[in-house]
Motif scaffolding. Sequence first.
Motif, PDB file in Angstrom:
ATOM      1  N   LEU A  33       0.761  -1.270   0.129  1.00  0.00           N
ATOM      2  CA  LEU A  33      -0.025   0.085  -0.010  1.00  0.00           C
ATOM      3  C   LEU A  33       0.820   1.204  -0.073  1.00  0.00           C
ATOM      4  O   LEU A  33       2.071   1.275   0.384  1.00  0.00           O
ATOM      5  N   ASP A  34       0.288   2.264  -0.489  1.00  0.00           N
ATOM      6  CA  ASP A  34       0.928   3.562  -0.453  1.00  0.00           C
ATOM      7  C   ASP A  34       0.421   4.213   0.846  1.00  0.00           C
ATOM      8  O   ASP A  34      -0.603   4.388   1.089  1.00  0.00           O
ATOM      9  N   TYR A  35       1.432   4.997   1.717  1.00  0.00           N
ATOM     10  CA  TYR A  35       0.783   5.663   2.850  1.00  0.00           C
ATOM     11  C   TYR A  35       1.674   7.168   2.702  1.00  0.00           C
ATOM     12  O   TYR A  35       2.950   7.311   2.447  1.00  0.00           O
ATOM     13  N   THR A  36       0.948   8.130   2.636  1.00  0.00           N
ATOM     14  CA  THR A  36       1.370   9.398   2.881  1.00  0.00           C
ATOM     15  C   THR A  36       1.342   9.994   4.169  1.00  0.00           C
ATOM     16  O   THR A  36       0.211  10.123   4.938  1.00  0.00           O
ATOM     17  N   ASP A  37       2.452  10.328   4.562  1.00  0.00           N
ATOM     18  CA  ASP A  37       2.813  10.867   6.073  1.00  0.00           C
ATOM     19  C   ASP A  37       2.258  12.307   6.213  1.00  0.00           C
ATOM     20  O   ASP A  37       2.379  13.004   5.357  1.00  0.00           O
ATOM     21  N   PRO A  38       1.116  12.426   7.000  1.00  0.00           N
ATOM     22  CA  PRO A  38       0.407  13.822   7.054  1.00  0.00           C
ATOM     23  C   PRO A  38       1.318  14.660   7.613  1.00  0.00           C
ATOM     24  O   PRO A  38       0.888  16.036   7.439  1.00  0.00           O
ATOM     25  N   HIS A  39       2.362  14.389   8.136  1.00  0.00           N
ATOM     26  CA  HIS A  39       3.226  15.223   8.846  1.00  0.00           C
ATOM     27  C   HIS A  39       4.436  15.644   8.236  1.00  0.00           C
ATOM     28  O   HIS A  39       5.460  16.627   8.402  1.00  0.00           O
ATOM     29  N   THR A  40       4.757  14.917   7.309  1.00  0.00           N
ATOM     30  CA  THR A  40       5.817  15.050   5.953  1.00  0.00           C
ATOM     31  C   THR A  40       5.492  15.487   4.609  1.00  0.00           C
ATOM     32  O   THR A  40       5.964  15.765   3.876  1.00  0.00           O
ATOM     33  N   GLY A  41       4.324  14.885   4.369  1.00  0.00           N
ATOM     34  CA  GLY A  41       3.799  14.950   2.924  1.00  0.00           C
ATOM     35  C   GLY A  41       4.314  13.830   2.105  1.00  0.00           C
ATOM     36  O   GLY A  41       3.908  13.795   0.782  1.00  0.00           O
ATOM     37  N   THR A  42       5.256  13.156   2.486  1.00  0.00           N
ATOM     38  CA  THR A  42       5.954  11.986   1.708  1.00  0.00           C
ATOM     39  C   THR A  42       5.028  10.731   1.656  1.00  0.00           C
ATOM     40  O   THR A  42       4.349  10.168   2.578  1.00  0.00           O
ATOM     41  N   THR A  43       4.934  10.537   0.261  1.00  0.00           N
ATOM     42  CA  THR A  43       4.333   9.165   0.214  1.00  0.00           C
ATOM     43  C   THR A  43       5.193   7.977  -0.434  1.00  0.00           C
ATOM     44  O   THR A  43       5.978   8.344  -1.147  1.00  0.00           O
ATOM     45  N   ALA A  44       5.012   6.946   0.348  1.00  0.00           N
ATOM     46  CA  ALA A  44       6.086   5.622  -0.016  1.00  0.00           C
ATOM     47  C   ALA A  44       5.151   4.433   0.046  1.00  0.00           C
ATOM     48  O   ALA A  44       4.127   4.385   0.783  1.00  0.00           O
ATOM     49  N   PRO A  45       5.703   3.531  -0.744  1.00  0.00           N
ATOM     50  CA  PRO A  45       5.026   2.208  -0.896  1.00  0.00           C
ATOM     51  C   PRO A  45       5.489   1.225   0.608  1.00  0.00           C
ATOM     52  O   PRO A  45       6.589   1.425   1.082  1.00  0.00           O
ATOM     53  N   TRP A  46       4.474   0.533   0.984  1.00  0.00           N
ATOM     54  CA  TRP A  46       4.837  -0.177   2.296  1.00  0.00           C
ATOM     55  C   TRP A  46       4.251  -1.752   1.925  1.00  0.00           C
ATOM     56  O   TRP A  46       3.049  -1.865   1.633  1.00  0.00           O
ATOM     57  N   GLU A  47       5.094  -2.701   2.287  1.00  0.00           N
ATOM     58  CA  GLU A  47       4.523  -4.131   2.261  1.00  0.00           C
ATOM     59  C   GLU A  47       3.893  -4.109   3.687  1.00  0.00           C
ATOM     60  O   GLU A  47       4.133  -3.607   4.779  1.00  0.00           O
ATOM     61  N   TYR A  48       2.715  -4.921   3.818  1.00  0.00           N
ATOM     62  CA  TYR A  48       1.934  -5.197   4.880  1.00  0.00           C
ATOM     63  C   TYR A  48       1.478  -6.357   5.239  1.00  0.00           C
ATOM     64  O   TYR A  48       1.154  -7.270   4.253  1.00  0.00           O
ATOM     65  N   ALA A  49       1.062  -6.766   6.642  1.00  0.00           N
ATOM     66  CA  ALA A  49       0.471  -7.837   6.983  1.00  0.00           C
ATOM     67  C   ALA A  49      -0.219  -7.568   8.180  1.00  0.00           C
ATOM     68  O   ALA A  49      -0.113  -6.401   8.851  1.00  0.00           O
ATOM     69  N   VAL A  50      -1.376  -8.364   8.270  1.00  0.00           N
ATOM     70  CA  VAL A  50      -2.529  -7.916   9.250  1.00  0.00           C
ATOM     71  C   VAL A  50      -2.859  -9.237  10.316  1.00  0.00           C
ATOM     72  O   VAL A  50      -2.649 -10.319   9.814  1.00  0.00           O
ATOM     73  N   TRP A  51      -2.750  -8.603  11.518  1.00  0.00           N
ATOM     74  CA  TRP A  51      -3.375  -9.696  12.570  1.00  0.00           C
ATOM     75  C   TRP A  51      -4.578  -8.932  13.410  1.00  0.00           C
ATOM     76  O   TRP A  51      -4.578  -7.835  13.697  1.00  0.00           O
TER      77      TRP A  51
END
Length: 466
Positions: free
Chosen positions: A98-116
């Motif tokens: 997923l892409d996450y845009t950090d609201p405090h830096t404005g930086t968007t980056a892709p992240w692998e994720y897993a969910v429990w």
Amino acid sequence: MSRAEQPSRRTVLAAVAATAVAAPAVAGGAAPAVAAPGGSSASGATGESGSRRRRPAGQVDHRAWASFRDWRSGTAQGTRAVPGRRPGIAIAAPAGTLDYTDPHTGTTAPWEYAVWTSPVHRLAVPATEVIASWNAETPAGTWIQVELRGTYSDGTDTPWYVMGRWAAGDQDIRRTSVDGQGDGRSSVWTDTFAIDDAATGLRLVACRLRLTLHRRPGTGATPVVRRLGAMGSDIPDRFTVPASVPRLARELVVPRYSQEIHKGRYPEYDNGGEAWCSPTSSQMIIEYWGGRLTEEQLAWVDPSYDDPQVCHAARYTFDHEYAGCGNWPFNAAYAATFRGLQSVVTRLGSLTDLERLIAAGIPVITSQSFLEEELTGAGYGTSGHLMTVIGFTADGDVIANDPASPGNEAVRRVYRRREWENIWLRTKRYNASGKVVSGTGGVCYLYFPAHPSLRQRLALAAVGVR
């Protein structure tokens, strides 16, 4: 602005909520070592969905997921249970990117994720408030998100609420709470889920937590969550509480640090040390248990500053949305980045509970608010303040390391038992203008060994923490 004049986060949020209802590892290296007492980890009886349950105390229900069985009991999407003396949950194979845009830096980056996702936990105490807390290792290139979803007493569900986006460091994301969450019947105020109007009788009767573990694509790194908890409570409105009978005279030897000597330092972290009661208190207890920061980890601090570890604690507990260092779960999570420590945010019901913990060698960080005249010897009033309880005198008075002191030598204070008990446990009070505002109702942080002694396990179990 004086401490007595400053509105606390919870006073402001309570006012906002009332209006809404009326209107329809430490960054910089390996985790520092802690010399923790020996002993095996606690185990408890299991309830529905494999939940470890405490006996209801009438007002507080604390549920933790921490055992290998706990981590295997949830629903996994790309996660795996990690065995060992201190089990956890980690990324096995990512469920996606997923892409996450950090609201405090404005930086968007892709992240692998897993969910429990945890099993549903039915609260022994139908709750007006729930606070989540967690212990996690987040090496560089990783972070976690903690969410809560509940079931109301009318059978309907809340949305999934974000209770925190957290990393031990600040090089990847800015750790943050999330404002503006609500469904018209409940809201999340920084770190606390709350029913908007408890007078309607609506309560949360069940909840589950969801962890999303993130890492930079292709790195193979993973966060590991060692403990996850939810504390639900229904504390009645009260201006006073019954007096308890003194049962213990003991004082623990806990390092003493003043927040006031840091006034004006690093104003980017909530205007400097004047507001650092929470991380200063956290650092005292971390060092009580043997936690130490390395010279490398402290290298960013101005070398002319005394007690640089307090500056470090402020930086690494700072919540970029709340713009302060007083996020309760963020402080607990920071403490648990020190090897050999675990932590929870909970509520206690009396000074008798505190005495049990002190008798077992466990100091406690407490949250309280008061006018100057309500606490003899304090010399200040506050709408929200953290201090560390380290013992009791022979007369039963409270011995506290109070960081709101002019210097380290003045941190140890003795406060009258009856006064201190009331300002900590009440949920309603009058401020300097005579207006009714909120109190904290016995909120505290507990930091204790990852493998407590038998005596420590029994004391923790007596206050509902396993």
